[in-house]
Design a protein around this motif. Structure first.
Motif, PDB file in Angstrom:
ATOM      1  N   CYS A 236     -11.851   1.267  -7.331  1.00  0.00           N
ATOM      2  CA  CYS A 236     -10.799   1.923  -6.551  1.00  0.00           C
ATOM      3  C   CYS A 236     -10.293   3.177  -7.267  1.00  0.00           C
ATOM      4  N   ARG A 237     -10.121   3.099  -8.561  1.00  0.00           N
ATOM      5  CA  ARG A 237      -9.643   4.274  -9.300  1.00  0.00           C
ATOM      6  C   ARG A 237     -10.648   5.417  -9.205  1.00  0.00           C
ATOM      7  N   SER A 238     -11.928   5.084  -9.293  1.00  0.00           N
ATOM      8  CA  SER A 238     -12.940   6.137  -9.245  1.00  0.00           C
ATOM      9  C   SER A 238     -13.022   6.792  -7.870  1.00  0.00           C
ATOM     10  N   LEU A 239     -12.628   6.069  -6.821  1.00  0.00           N
ATOM     11  CA  LEU A 239     -12.680   6.602  -5.457  1.00  0.00           C
ATOM     12  C   LEU A 239     -11.394   7.312  -5.051  1.00  0.00           C
ATOM     13  N   LEU A 240     -10.319   7.090  -5.808  1.00  0.00           N
ATOM     14  CA  LEU A 240      -9.014   7.658  -5.468  1.00  0.00           C
ATOM     15  C   LEU A 240      -8.829   9.008  -6.151  1.00  0.00           C
ATOM     16  N   LYS A 241      -8.394  10.002  -5.387  1.00  0.00           N
ATOM     17  CA  LYS A 241      -8.140  11.321  -5.957  1.00  0.00           C
ATOM     18  C   LYS A 241      -7.006  11.253  -6.972  1.00  0.00           C
ATOM     19  N   ALA A 242      -6.942  12.259  -7.824  1.00  0.00           N
ATOM     20  CA  ALA A 242      -5.944  12.259  -8.903  1.00  0.00           C
ATOM     21  C   ALA A 242      -4.524  12.159  -8.373  1.00  0.00           C
ATOM     22  N   ASP A 243      -4.265  12.760  -7.201  1.00  0.00           N
ATOM     23  CA  ASP A 243      -2.930  12.694  -6.600  1.00  0.00           C
ATOM     24  C   ASP A 243      -2.888  11.702  -5.443  1.00  0.00           C
ATOM     25  N   GLY A 244      -3.804  10.750  -5.435  1.00  0.00           N
ATOM     26  CA  GLY A 244      -3.908   9.792  -4.344  1.00  0.00           C
ATOM     27  C   GLY A 244      -2.988   8.591  -4.489  1.00  0.00           C
ATOM     28  N   VAL A 245      -2.888   7.833  -3.407  1.00  0.00           N
ATOM     29  CA  VAL A 245      -2.056   6.626  -3.359  1.00  0.00           C
ATOM     30  C   VAL A 245      -2.878   5.505  -2.742  1.00  0.00           C
ATOM     31  N   MET A 246      -2.738   4.302  -3.281  1.00  0.00           N
ATOM     32  CA  MET A 246      -3.418   3.119  -2.754  1.00  0.00           C
ATOM     33  C   MET A 246      -2.392   2.048  -2.424  1.00  0.00           C
ATOM     34  N   LEU A 247      -2.634   1.320  -1.345  1.00  0.00           N
ATOM     35  CA  LEU A 247      -1.776   0.192  -0.986  1.00  0.00           C
ATOM     36  C   LEU A 247      -2.644  -1.049  -0.848  1.00  0.00           C
ATOM     37  N   LEU A 248      -2.387  -2.037  -1.685  1.00  0.00           N
ATOM     38  CA  LEU A 248      -3.112  -3.302  -1.663  1.00  0.00           C
ATOM     39  C   LEU A 248      -2.212  -4.372  -1.056  1.00  0.00           C
ATOM     40  N   HIS A 249      -2.649  -4.958   0.053  1.00  0.00           N
ATOM     41  CA  HIS A 249      -1.914  -6.012   0.756  1.00  0.00           C
ATOM     42  C   HIS A 249      -2.754  -7.273   0.634  1.00  0.00           C
ATOM     43  N   THR A 250      -2.261  -8.256  -0.099  1.00  0.00           N
ATOM     44  CA  THR A 250      -3.062  -9.452  -0.348  1.00  0.00           C
ATOM     45  C   THR A 250      -2.203 -10.702  -0.397  1.00  0.00           C
ATOM     46  N   ILE A 251      -2.769 -11.804   0.066  1.00  0.00           N
ATOM     47  CA  ILE A 251      -2.129 -13.102  -0.157  1.00  0.00           C
ATOM     48  C   ILE A 251      -2.171 -13.400  -1.649  1.00  0.00           C
ATOM     49  N   GLY A 252      -1.124 -14.011  -2.147  1.00  0.00           N
ATOM     50  CA  GLY A 252      -1.094 -14.410  -3.548  1.00  0.00           C
ATOM     51  C   GLY A 252      -0.209 -15.629  -3.720  1.00  0.00           C
ATOM     52  N   ARG A 253       0.128 -15.893  -4.967  1.00  0.00           N
ATOM     53  CA  ARG A 253       0.978 -17.032  -5.275  1.00  0.00           C
ATOM     54  C   ARG A 253       2.045 -16.600  -6.265  1.00  0.00           C
ATOM     55  N   SER A 254       3.220 -17.201  -6.123  1.00  0.00           N
ATOM     56  CA  SER A 254       4.335 -16.844  -6.993  1.00  0.00           C
ATOM     57  C   SER A 254       4.438 -17.756  -8.203  1.00  0.00           C
ATOM     58  N   GLY A 255       3.561 -18.742  -8.304  1.00  0.00           N
ATOM     59  CA  GLY A 255       3.604 -19.678  -9.426  1.00  0.00           C
ATOM     60  C   GLY A 255       2.673 -19.259 -10.545  1.00  0.00           C
ATOM     61  N   THR A 256       2.085 -20.239 -11.197  1.00  0.00           N
ATOM     62  CA  THR A 256       1.130 -19.990 -12.265  1.00  0.00           C
ATOM     63  C   THR A 256      -0.282 -20.014 -11.697  1.00  0.00           C
ATOM     64  N   PRO A 257      -1.259 -19.408 -12.387  1.00  0.00           N
ATOM     65  CA  PRO A 257      -2.632 -19.392 -11.869  1.00  0.00           C
ATOM     66  C   PRO A 257      -3.154 -20.794 -11.595  1.00  0.00           C
ATOM     67  N   TYR A 258      -3.760 -20.950 -10.428  1.00  0.00           N
ATOM     68  CA  TYR A 258      -4.284 -22.253 -10.033  1.00  0.00           C
ATOM     69  C   TYR A 258      -5.309 -22.041  -8.929  1.00  0.00           C
ATOM     70  N   PRO A 259      -6.384 -22.812  -8.916  1.00  0.00           N
ATOM     71  CA  PRO A 259      -7.416 -22.618  -7.891  1.00  0.00           C
ATOM     72  C   PRO A 259      -6.878 -22.831  -6.479  1.00  0.00           C
ATOM     73  N   THR A 260      -7.476 -22.103  -5.538  1.00  0.00           N
ATOM     74  CA  THR A 260      -7.126 -22.254  -4.133  1.00  0.00           C
ATOM     75  C   THR A 260      -7.460 -23.662  -3.660  1.00  0.00           C
ATOM     76  N   ASN A 261      -6.742 -24.145  -2.666  1.00  0.00           N
ATOM     77  CA  ASN A 261      -6.997 -25.469  -2.102  1.00  0.00           C
ATOM     78  C   ASN A 261      -8.496 -25.666  -1.869  1.00  0.00           C
ATOM     79  N   PRO A 262      -9.094 -26.719  -2.426  1.00  0.00           N
ATOM     80  CA  PRO A 262     -10.548 -26.888  -2.342  1.00  0.00           C
ATOM     81  C   PRO A 262     -11.067 -27.109  -0.927  1.00  0.00           C
ATOM     82  N   TRP A 263     -10.254 -27.686  -0.043  1.00  0.00           N
ATOM     83  CA  TRP A 263     -10.709 -27.855   1.340  1.00  0.00           C
ATOM     84  C   TRP A 263     -10.831 -26.495   2.018  1.00  0.00           C
TER      85      TRP A 263
END
Length: 427
Positions: A276-303
């Motif tokens: 992403c950095r290599s594709l973004l211009k020096a004065d560019g802006v990126m917006l990443l919208h992603t699901i995440g978790r507010s706790g500690t790292p843990y694998p996604t529900n296995p089902w």
């Protein structure tokens, strides 16, 4: 005295384990459990949701004891855990609303953590990523038309005021993201994981982007996106390609990625942000919208990982930030959307169930149960567990974004006015 064989002992043991677990979990509401042997147990305080479940065989009970996160969904889909009163969402509410954590209080927890950690090490290379995307997104397009909004936004909506409809909330999401991107007329935009094209088309039609390149690994989504761009008369400004982000070349003023990062996986975070950095211009802006978790790292529900989103992982900020820093990107803003996705998933689930008979014509009963379970599990994760949505704004320089957030509201107001003008033009 009647002799109890090994099977009988296992059955009694599973009953005791389940009874102990449900006693800890269910504090408010009522859960009635009928075992495979016909014994009834009741948990809770007779308030809230009233749910009754029944096991069809003793093996199902032991399976739930040994691996609840995986087997709850499997047993429901297979019809071996029958919900005789209430819904799968009601059951999840009873189990999760008071513990606000993971449904993993049964034995062998440490062994499952080790196994899940090992499974995470598999990197999502280009070939694996395409297979994973096809598993979910290349389903019959008519399925998604039954429960998504008219623009087929398959990510968290933005409920910016009470009593907003799903269509309005999804439009508000695009507006909110476009405002943070600060798209100006003539800007070039890369849309990583472009879905059915709605975000890219909005950036061109409403925000005035000069060129939008949307990339996806879903052949179904690609075909639909190209049709939409042609129908809108935007083929000269909006192009969609079947392409992995690691193969993209060029330089862009803006990069947006909505609902795609969940499929990248921790082993590929460095490569993702460096690309992403290599594709973004020096004065560019990126917006990443992603699901995440507010706790500690843990694998996604296995089902979910096994049946719905293979290769998926929900990051916490502490997993993302080191890779962002190593790539030389600067975090200029972070917003955490909490219950917005719960409301989105509620709308999807209600629409899905309202059209269940039509889904049954496309697939089968097992598929209908699987998707009801998927939507209910996902909604419960945002209501009673630690699932959230991160919107992370990134740049290569610290002077390309205004000093205060006032510009976001100003740009949203301007975009809303432009939406009205676009609606009049297309009428």
């Amino acid at each position: 005295m009647q002799e109890i064989n090994g099977t009988g002992i296992a059955t009694m043991l599973s009953e005791k384990i389940l009874a102990a677990a449900f006693t800890r979990a269910v504090k408010h509401g009522t859960l009635t459990m009928r075992t495979a042997e016909g014994r009834d147990f009741t948990f809770g305080d007779d308030s809230g949701p009233d749910v009754a479940i029944r096991f069809t065989d003793a093996a199902a009970q032991m399976a739930l004891c040994l691996h609840p996160e995986l087997k709850l969904g499997e047993l429901f889909v297979e019809g071996r855990l029958v919900i005789e009163r209430g819904t799968i969402l009601d059951l999840l509410q009873l189990l999760l609303q008071d513990i606000h954590g993971e449904l993993d209080e049964l034995p062998l927890k440490r062994l499952r953590r080790i196994r899940n950690w090992m499974m995470r090490r598999a990197e999502n290379d280009a070939a694996r990523s395409k297979r994973n995307v096809a598993h979910h997104y290349d389903l019959d397009g008519r399925l998604y038309a039954l429960f998504l909004d008219s623009d087929r936004q398959y990510s968290c909506a933005y409920f910016d005021h009470p009593n907003v409809s799903l269509e309005e909330a999804q439009l508000a999401k695009k507006r909110h993201i476009a405002a943070k991107l600060m798209v100006n007329r003539g800007h070039s935009v890369l849309d990583i994981g472009s879905g059915w094209g709605g975000m890219g088309l909005y950036l061109a039609q409403v925000a005035g982007a000069g060129m939008v390149r949307g990339i996806t690994l879903s052949e179904e989504q690609l075909e639909a996106s190209r049709r939409r761009a042609a129908a809108a008369g935007l083929l000269d400004r909006v192009r969609f390609e079947l392409e992995d982000y690691r193969s993209t070349t060029g330089s862009f003023d803006r990069i947006v990625s909505v609902g795609m990062f969940e499929h990248v996986g921790p082993p590929s975070y460095d490569e993702y942000f460096q690309t992403c950095r290599s594709l973004l211009k020096a004065d560019g802006v990126m917006l990443l919208h992603t699901i995440g978790r507010s706790g500690t790292p843990y694998p996604t529900n296995p089902w979910i990982t096994k049946y719905i989103f293979p290769g998926g992982h929900l990051p916490v900020l502490s997993e993302m930030m080191p890779a962002i820093e190593r790539a030389g990107l600067i975090v200029t803003d972070v917003e955490i959307l909490r219950l917005h996705y719960a409301y989105t998933l509620q709308a999807w689930r209600e629409r899905f169930l309202a059209h269940r008979a039509e889904v049954l014509k496309l697939y089968d009963e097992r598929f209908c149960r699987m998707w009801e379970c998927y939507l209910a599990m996902s909604e419960s994760a945002f209501r009673w567990q630690d699932a959230v949505v991160f919107q992370v704004q990134l740049a290569r320089r610290n002077d390309v974004v205004p000093l205060t957030r006032a510009y976001m509201a100003e740009r949203e107001a301007a975009l809303k006015e432009a939406e009205g003008m676009e609606l009049k033009r297309s009428a």
